[in-house]
Write a protein that holds these residues in place. Sequence first.
Motif, PDB file in Angstrom:
ATOM      1  N   ILE A   1      31.506   9.110 -27.764  1.00 34.36           N
ATOM      2  CA  ILE A   1      30.632   9.735 -26.007  1.00 34.36           C
ATOM      3  C   ILE A   1      30.653  10.803 -26.602  1.00 34.36           C
ATOM      4  O   ILE A   1      29.389  11.043 -25.503  1.00 34.36           O
ATOM      5  CB  ILE A   1      32.221   9.498 -25.008  1.00 34.36           C
ATOM      6  N   GLY A   2      30.845  12.104 -26.703  1.00 33.41           N
ATOM      7  CA  GLY A   2      30.918  13.216 -27.015  1.00 33.41           C
ATOM      8  C   GLY A   2      30.229  13.887 -27.898  1.00 33.41           C
ATOM      9  O   GLY A   2      29.779  14.859 -27.628  1.00 33.41           O
ATOM     10  N   THR A   3      29.242  13.194 -28.806  1.00 33.15           N
ATOM     11  CA  THR A   3      28.264  13.452 -30.136  1.00 33.15           C
ATOM     12  C   THR A   3      27.576  12.817 -29.327  1.00 33.15           C
ATOM     13  O   THR A   3      26.697  12.716 -31.005  1.00 33.15           O
ATOM     14  CB  THR A   3      29.242  13.020 -31.624  1.00 33.15           C
ATOM     15  N   LYS A   4      27.243  12.427 -28.616  1.00 37.83           N
ATOM     16  CA  LYS A   4      25.272  11.118 -28.823  1.00 37.83           C
ATOM     17  C   LYS A   4      24.894  12.781 -28.246  1.00 37.83           C
ATOM     18  O   LYS A   4      24.468  13.582 -28.376  1.00 37.83           O
ATOM     19  CB  LYS A   4      25.818  10.475 -27.013  1.00 37.83           C
ATOM     20  N   ALA A   5      23.053  12.156 -28.934  1.00 33.90           N
ATOM     21  CA  ALA A   5      22.017  12.731 -29.038  1.00 33.90           C
ATOM     22  C   ALA A   5      21.715  13.983 -27.888  1.00 33.90           C
ATOM     23  O   ALA A   5      21.860  15.593 -28.216  1.00 33.90           O
ATOM     24  CB  ALA A   5      20.815  12.311 -29.224  1.00 33.90           C
ATOM     25  N   ASN A   6      21.706  13.458 -27.052  1.00 35.65           N
ATOM     26  CA  ASN A   6      21.150  14.097 -25.579  1.00 35.65           C
ATOM     27  C   ASN A   6      22.350  14.231 -24.619  1.00 35.65           C
ATOM     28  O   ASN A   6      22.410  14.749 -23.480  1.00 35.65           O
ATOM     29  CB  ASN A   6      20.476  13.654 -24.303  1.00 35.65           C
ATOM     30  N   SER A   7      23.792  14.341 -25.289  1.00 31.20           N
ATOM     31  CA  SER A   7      25.129  14.423 -24.690  1.00 31.20           C
ATOM     32  C   SER A   7      25.369  15.833 -24.507  1.00 31.20           C
ATOM     33  O   SER A   7      24.555  17.251 -25.176  1.00 31.20           O
ATOM     34  CB  SER A   7      26.428  13.866 -24.495  1.00 31.20           C
ATOM     35  N   THR A   8      26.014  16.576 -23.665  1.00 32.27           N
ATOM     36  CA  THR A   8      26.555  18.225 -23.191  1.00 32.27           C
ATOM     37  C   THR A   8      28.298  17.756 -23.108  1.00 32.27           C
ATOM     38  O   THR A   8      28.520  17.050 -23.193  1.00 32.27           O
ATOM     39  CB  THR A   8      26.357  17.886 -22.496  1.00 32.27           C
ATOM     40  N   ALA A   9      28.646  19.367 -23.324  1.00 32.56           N
ATOM     41  CA  ALA A   9      29.911  19.156 -23.291  1.00 32.56           C
ATOM     42  C   ALA A   9      30.850  19.085 -21.958  1.00 32.56           C
ATOM     43  O   ALA A   9      32.014  17.958 -21.949  1.00 32.56           O
ATOM     44  CB  ALA A   9      30.543  20.429 -23.000  1.00 32.56           C
ATOM     45  N   ASP A  10      29.618  18.788 -20.471  1.00 35.25           N
ATOM     46  CA  ASP A  10      30.377  18.584 -19.560  1.00 35.25           C
ATOM     47  C   ASP A  10      29.875  17.266 -19.343  1.00 35.25           C
ATOM     48  O   ASP A  10      31.032  16.524 -18.614  1.00 35.25           O
ATOM     49  CB  ASP A  10      28.838  19.414 -18.031  1.00 35.25           C
ATOM     50  N   SER A  11      29.700  16.085 -20.138  1.00 38.67           N
ATOM     51  CA  SER A  11      29.561  14.603 -20.237  1.00 38.67           C
ATOM     52  C   SER A  11      30.464  14.140 -19.643  1.00 38.67           C
ATOM     53  O   SER A  11      30.764  12.931 -19.116  1.00 38.67           O
ATOM     54  CB  SER A  11      27.694  14.343 -21.173  1.00 38.67           C
ATOM     55  N   ALA A  12      31.334  14.906 -20.774  1.00 43.98           N
ATOM     56  CA  ALA A  12      32.846  13.878 -21.162  1.00 43.98           C
ATOM     57  C   ALA A  12      33.770  14.409 -20.401  1.00 43.98           C
ATOM     58  O   ALA A  12      35.125  14.132 -19.907  1.00 43.98           O
ATOM     59  CB  ALA A  12      33.269  14.169 -21.930  1.00 43.98           C
ATOM     60  N   ARG A  13      33.252  15.578 -19.513  1.00 43.11           N
ATOM     61  CA  ARG A  13      34.934  16.565 -18.917  1.00 43.11           C
ATOM     62  C   ARG A  13      34.533  15.216 -17.624  1.00 43.11           C
ATOM     63  O   ARG A  13      33.926  15.574 -16.097  1.00 43.11           O
ATOM     64  CB  ARG A  13      34.142  17.652 -18.504  1.00 43.11           C
ATOM     65  N   PRO A  14      35.722  15.260 -16.997  1.00 46.22           N
ATOM     66  CA  PRO A  14      36.012  14.253 -15.615  1.00 46.22           C
ATOM     67  C   PRO A  14      35.946  15.601 -14.408  1.00 46.22           C
ATOM     68  O   PRO A  14      36.447  16.796 -14.798  1.00 46.22           O
ATOM     69  CB  PRO A  14      37.642  13.807 -15.785  1.00 46.22           C
ATOM     70  N   VAL A  15      35.368  14.329 -13.346  1.00 42.55           N
ATOM     71  CA  VAL A  15      35.526  15.358 -11.600  1.00 42.55           C
ATOM     72  C   VAL A  15      36.801  15.067 -11.268  1.00 42.55           C
ATOM     73  O   VAL A  15      36.965  13.927 -11.038  1.00 42.55           O
ATOM     74  CB  VAL A  15      33.774  15.780 -11.270  1.00 42.55           C
ATOM     75  N   THR A  16      36.812  15.539 -10.185  1.00 42.88           N
ATOM     76  CA  THR A  16      37.742  15.767  -9.003  1.00 42.88           C
ATOM     77  C   THR A  16      37.071  14.661  -7.825  1.00 42.88           C
ATOM     78  O   THR A  16      36.260  14.721  -7.842  1.00 42.88           O
ATOM     79  CB  THR A  16      38.422  16.317  -7.956  1.00 42.88           C
ATOM     80  N   LEU A  17      38.152  13.187  -7.801  1.00 44.05           N
ATOM     81  CA  LEU A  17      36.707  12.220  -6.983  1.00 44.05           C
ATOM     82  C   LEU A  17      38.266  12.046  -5.580  1.00 44.05           C
ATOM     83  O   LEU A  17      39.024  12.147  -5.807  1.00 44.05           O
ATOM     84  CB  LEU A  17      37.201  10.330  -7.139  1.00 44.05           C
ATOM     85  N   THR A  18      37.251  11.499  -4.840  1.00 43.86           N
ATOM     86  CA  THR A  18      38.243  11.766  -3.041  1.00 43.86           C
ATOM     87  C   THR A  18      38.052   9.831  -3.376  1.00 43.86           C
ATOM     88  O   THR A  18      37.982   9.444  -3.999  1.00 43.86           O
ATOM     89  CB  THR A  18      37.129  12.011  -2.528  1.00 43.86           C
ATOM     90  N   TYR A  19      39.592   9.528  -2.759  1.00 40.84           N
ATOM     91  CA  TYR A  19      39.500   7.967  -2.487  1.00 40.84           C
ATOM     92  C   TYR A  19      40.567   8.068  -1.544  1.00 40.84           C
ATOM     93  O   TYR A  19      41.507   8.490  -1.041  1.00 40.84           O
ATOM     94  CB  TYR A  19      40.792   7.605  -3.910  1.00 40.84           C
ATOM     95  N   ASP A  20      40.963   6.758  -1.107  1.00 41.12           N
ATOM     96  CA  ASP A  20      41.783   6.402   0.140  1.00 41.12           C
ATOM     97  C   ASP A  20      42.894   5.033  -0.255  1.00 41.12           C
ATOM     98  O   ASP A  20      42.573   5.051  -1.504  1.00 41.12           O
ATOM     99  CB  ASP A  20      41.147   5.975   1.071  1.00 41.12           C
ATOM    100  N   VAL A  21      44.094   5.553   0.436  1.00 43.83           N
ATOM    101  CA  VAL A  21      45.458   4.875  -0.386  1.00 43.83           C
ATOM    102  C   VAL A  21      45.812   3.738   0.830  1.00 43.83           C
ATOM    103  O   VAL A  21      46.062   4.442   1.605  1.00 43.83           O
ATOM    104  CB  VAL A  21      46.447   5.084  -0.846  1.00 43.83           C
ATOM    105  N   PHE A  22      45.863   2.224   0.675  1.00 42.49           N
ATOM    106  CA  PHE A  22      46.389   1.459   1.674  1.00 42.49           C
ATOM    107  C   PHE A  22      47.395   0.329   1.505  1.00 42.49           C
ATOM    108  O   PHE A  22      47.766  -0.054  -0.351  1.00 42.49           O
ATOM    109  CB  PHE A  22      44.766   0.605   1.846  1.00 42.49           C
ATOM    110  N   ASP A  23      48.257   1.344   1.497  1.00 39.53           N
ATOM    111  CA  ASP A  23      49.824   1.144   0.800  1.00 39.53           C
ATOM    112  C   ASP A  23      50.249  -0.309   1.380  1.00 39.53           C
ATOM    113  O   ASP A  23      50.685  -0.652   1.997  1.00 39.53           O
ATOM    114  CB  ASP A  23      50.920   2.061   1.312  1.00 39.53           C
ATOM    115  N   GLY A  24      50.804  -1.090  -0.219  1.00 40.44           N
ATOM    116  CA  GLY A  24      51.263  -2.647   0.086  1.00 40.44           C
ATOM    117  C   GLY A  24      52.616  -2.231   0.526  1.00 40.44           C
ATOM    118  O   GLY A  24      53.897  -1.405  -0.239  1.00 40.44           O
ATOM    119  N   LYS A  25      53.539  -3.232   0.792  1.00 39.61           N
ATOM    120  CA  LYS A  25      54.699  -3.324   1.139  1.00 39.61           C
ATOM    121  C   LYS A  25      55.278  -4.277  -0.758  1.00 39.61           C
ATOM    122  O   LYS A  25      56.965  -4.222  -0.838  1.00 39.61           O
ATOM    123  CB  LYS A  25      55.413  -4.410   2.369  1.00 39.61           C
TER     124      LYS A  25
END
Length: 317
Positions: A41-65
Motif C-alpha cells: 500500500i505505501g510503496t506504489k509508484a505514485n503514493s506518498t507517506a500521507d496516502s496511508a495515514r488515516p484521517v478523522t472520520l465523523t460518524y453517528d451511532v444508533f444504539d440498539g438493545k
Amino acid sequence: MSVACRFLSSGLLHKATSHISITGCRNSCFNNARMHWIRQIGTKANSTADSARPVTLTYDVFDGKGDSTPLVFLHGLFGSKSNFHSIARSLVQRTGRKVVTVDARNHGTSTHSPIITYEAMTNDLTQLLSQLRIGKCILIGHSMGGKVAMTTALTQPTLVERLVVVDISPAQSGSVTNFPIYIQAMKDVSVPRDVPRSTARRLAEDQLRKHVKERSLRQFLLTNLVEEDGQYSWRINLEAISNHLDDIMNFPEFNTSYEGPTLFLGGTNSAYISSEDYPEIQRLFPCADIQYIPDASHWIHADKPLDFISTVISFLQ
C-alpha cells in the motif's frame, strides 16, 4: 415472494446452480497474498507517506438493545452519513443491533485530504472501528462505500462478519457514470454572499440544471451546499475527488478472497452490477449471493427503503 428478485444465470456457475447464489466457500489460504498486498500500500509508484495515514472520520451511532454484531454503513460518492439515518433507525428498531453511519474522508464533516483512494479510505475505517472498540462488524456499503467495504473485507477479513455491497461491483464503473460532468457542474456554481439559504439553493439548482437533468439527483447534490459567514460553498472536497476520480471509478487488484457471507444487492433499473461482473465477484467473494430489487435505480435505499431493509434483515438471518 421475496422483495428481492434473484437473477438467474445461464451456466455461469456449476450446472446444478440455477441462480448466482454460491453457498460453498473455498478453504484455500490467502494470508501471504493478503499481507503482501497490505505491505504494498505505501510503496506504489505514485503514493506518498500521507496516502496511508488515516484521517478523522465523523460518524453517528444508533444504539440498539441487543449485543449482536453492529452494522456499519458507508455512503457513496457525494453522499454523507445522513443518507442512511432513516434506514439505521428502522434497523435498530427491527433487529436490536447497534448501527453506525460514517462520513468518508472529503465528505460530510469528515477531515479533508488531497488523497482519496480505497486503500486510504480502508485505513480510515479501520482506525475508526478501533476507536469505537468494534472488533467485528457487518459492513454495508453503497457505490463508492461498497468498494471501501469490499477492500476492507479483502484486506481485514477478521473485522467483517458479513458484507453487503449495494449496487456496485469490483469492476471499473466509469462507463456507467456521469460523475465528471457532475463535478464540473458543481465547480461552476456561483452563489452571491449573504443571500438566504432558500435563495442560495434555488440559484445553485438553476445552475446545475443544465448538466444534471434529474431533479432528485440535483437535490442529492445540493445536500452538500453549506454556508459559513455568509459564503456558500460545497462541503465535499471537489478538487481531491476530481484528481482521484480514476481511482474511485476503478477497484484495486487482489489475489485473495473474502470467504464470509456476502450479498451484492442491485437495482433492476441500474447498470452498476452486470453479468460481465459475475466471474470477478465469484473469484473475490466465493460465498456471494447476487440479488436485484425491482424498479430500483442506483440509489436503492432511497427508491425502495422498505424492500432494502427487508432484504438486509433476511440476509442477517
